[in-house]
Design an enzyme around this catalytic site. Structure first.
Site, mmCIF file in Angstrom:
data_model
loop_
_atom_site.group_PDB
_atom_site.id
_atom_site.type_symbol
_atom_site.label_atom_id
_atom_site.label_comp_id
_atom_site.label_asym_id
_atom_site.label_seq_id
_atom_site.Cartn_x
_atom_site.Cartn_y
_atom_site.Cartn_z
ATOM 1 N N ARG A 152 -6.750 -15.725 0.844
ATOM 2 C CA ARG A 152 -7.209 -16.763 1.646
ATOM 3 C C ARG A 152 -7.184 -17.862 0.787
ATOM 4 N NH1 ARG A 152 -10.714 -20.790 1.687
ATOM 5 N NH2 ARG A 152 -12.355 -19.733 0.840
ATOM 6 N N ASP A 153 -8.095 -17.949 -0.289
ATOM 7 C CA ASP A 153 -8.242 -19.252 -1.023
ATOM 8 C C ASP A 153 -7.297 -19.523 -1.957
ATOM 9 O OD1 ASP A 153 -9.614 -21.271 -1.995
ATOM 10 O OD2 ASP A 153 -10.982 -20.245 -3.069
ATOM 11 N N HIS A 176 -18.673 -18.671 -7.697
ATOM 12 C CA HIS A 176 -17.432 -18.747 -7.533
ATOM 13 C C HIS A 176 -17.049 -20.059 -8.494
ATOM 14 C CE1 HIS A 176 -13.933 -19.392 -4.556
ATOM 15 N NE2 HIS A 176 -13.975 -20.253 -5.462
ATOM 16 N N HIS A 207 -13.821 -21.913 -10.523
ATOM 17 C CA HIS A 207 -12.246 -22.412 -10.764
ATOM 18 C C HIS A 207 -12.367 -22.512 -12.150
ATOM 19 C CE1 HIS A 207 -10.998 -23.204 -6.640
ATOM 20 N NE2 HIS A 207 -11.864 -22.935 -6.475
ATOM 21 N N CYS A 247 -7.599 -26.824 -4.455
ATOM 22 C CA CYS A 247 -8.230 -27.415 -3.202
ATOM 23 C C CYS A 247 -7.541 -28.936 -3.212
ATOM 24 C CB CYS A 247 -9.696 -27.489 -3.482
ATOM 25 S SG CYS A 247 -10.464 -28.294 -2.081
ATOM 26 N N ASN A 280 -8.565 -20.477 -9.083
ATOM 27 C CA ASN A 280 -9.636 -19.674 -9.231
ATOM 28 C C ASN A 280 -9.585 -18.899 -10.316
ATOM 29 O OD1 ASN A 280 -11.189 -19.925 -6.402
ATOM 30 N ND2 ASN A 280 -9.086 -19.426 -5.904
#
Length: 300
Positions: A16-17, A206, A208, A239, A248
């Site tokens: 997804r991300d 989370h 990055h 993003c 990530n």
């Protein structure tokens, strides 16, 4: 002396991300193979896809098919920005929904054209409905350390936003260093506060890896007892509303680091590298994470 967790849960966000902003179109078959290979590696929690407008995120236009066709192993999370997205996700068979809000008003407006307060007000009835239907709800909190437009974010702002989410009944808080500017001291301090305030919910970090600080930030969070981390196989991600932010932190690198500390994840690093190798031809840039490069040299 700090005591590190004995076990850590990895939430894989690559499908997804990791893929949502990929320039190359990644077809449904490749995504399903990627998901299956990650499951084979031992991943038990994963963000599968997003129910967002294909006009804005064309990579996620196949969300319904992905949810319906992916093998049901562990917790499979689907991102939904609003009530319509949540309804579509539930219709497709999703049992875990992620919602998202940025601590920074400017970031939030550029992302979803609403202020942080407006977003929270809109999400409150959505979350209430989901919880009433027995759905697991994950709250993704962006720009918890720094914003590309507003700069440093105060810890009290993050606490306030988390507090409101918890009062709505969410099951998990995923707190993100969206642009990869946090340092280990900031990671330690914020997650220490979050751990003290919100022991009743799952807390996930989370990070990055824009400035190659993610592994150090994870180690700092481990020291205050955080035992859940979002990671992305191959370090995929980014993003569009966070200029300069890269992907990530890589699942394979994090799992290797944790294993070297004697922390169990239940994940096979070599099989994660195999999953990365499977998706690598479909993405627009070379994958050069540490463990994946070693794997290609047959040293993983």
């Amino acid at each position: 002396m700090f005591i590190l967790p004995k076990n850590v849960t990895i939430i894989e966000v690559g499908p997804r991300d990791g893929l949502q902003n990929e320039k190359n179109h990644v077809d449904e078959k490749a995504k399903l193979e990627f998901i299956r290979s990650l499951q084979t590696a031992g991943i038990k929690e994963m963000e599968l896809t997003s129910f967002v407008s294909p006009k804005w995120v064309p990579q996620m236009a196949d969300a319904k098919n992905i949810v319906e066709k992916a093998e049901k192993i562990g917790r499979q999370i689907v991102l939904a920005p609003n009530e319509k997205g949540a309804d579509l996700a539930i219709e497709a068979g999703a049992e875990s929904i992620a919602v998202f809000v940025g601590v920074s008003n400017t970031f939030n407006k550029k992302n979803i054209n609403r202020s942080t307060v407006e977003s929270m007000d809109a999400l409150e009835p959505v979350i209430a409905k989901l919880k009433n239907d027995g759905i697991f709800v994950r709250a993704c909190i962006s720009t918890a350390f720094y914003c590309p437009y507003e700069g440093k974010i105060e810890k009290e702002e993050v606490i306030d936003l988390c507090n409101r989410f918890v009062s709505m009944g969410v099951d998990e808080l995923s707190v993100a260093d969206t642009i990869g500017m946090a340092n280990p001291v900031e990671s330690y301090e914020l997650f220490k506060l979050l751990k003290e305030r919100f022991s009743e919910v799952l807390l996930t970090a989370h990070f990055h890896d824009t400035r190659k600080m993610a592994i150090a930030n994870i180690f700092a969070a481990l020291q205050v007892g955080i035992d859940r981390f979002d990671t992305s196989a191959g370090g995929l991600g980014g993003c569009p509303f966070a200029p300069g932010a890269t992907g990530n932190v890589a699942t394979e690198d994090v799992v290797h680091m944790l294993a070297s500390l004697g922390i169990e994840t239940g994940i096979d690093v070599e099989k994660i590298c195999e999953a990365v190798g499977m998706i690598a031809p479909h993405v627009s840039h070379p994958i050069e994470t540490g463990m994946y490069k070693l794997y290609n040299n047959r040293s993983c």
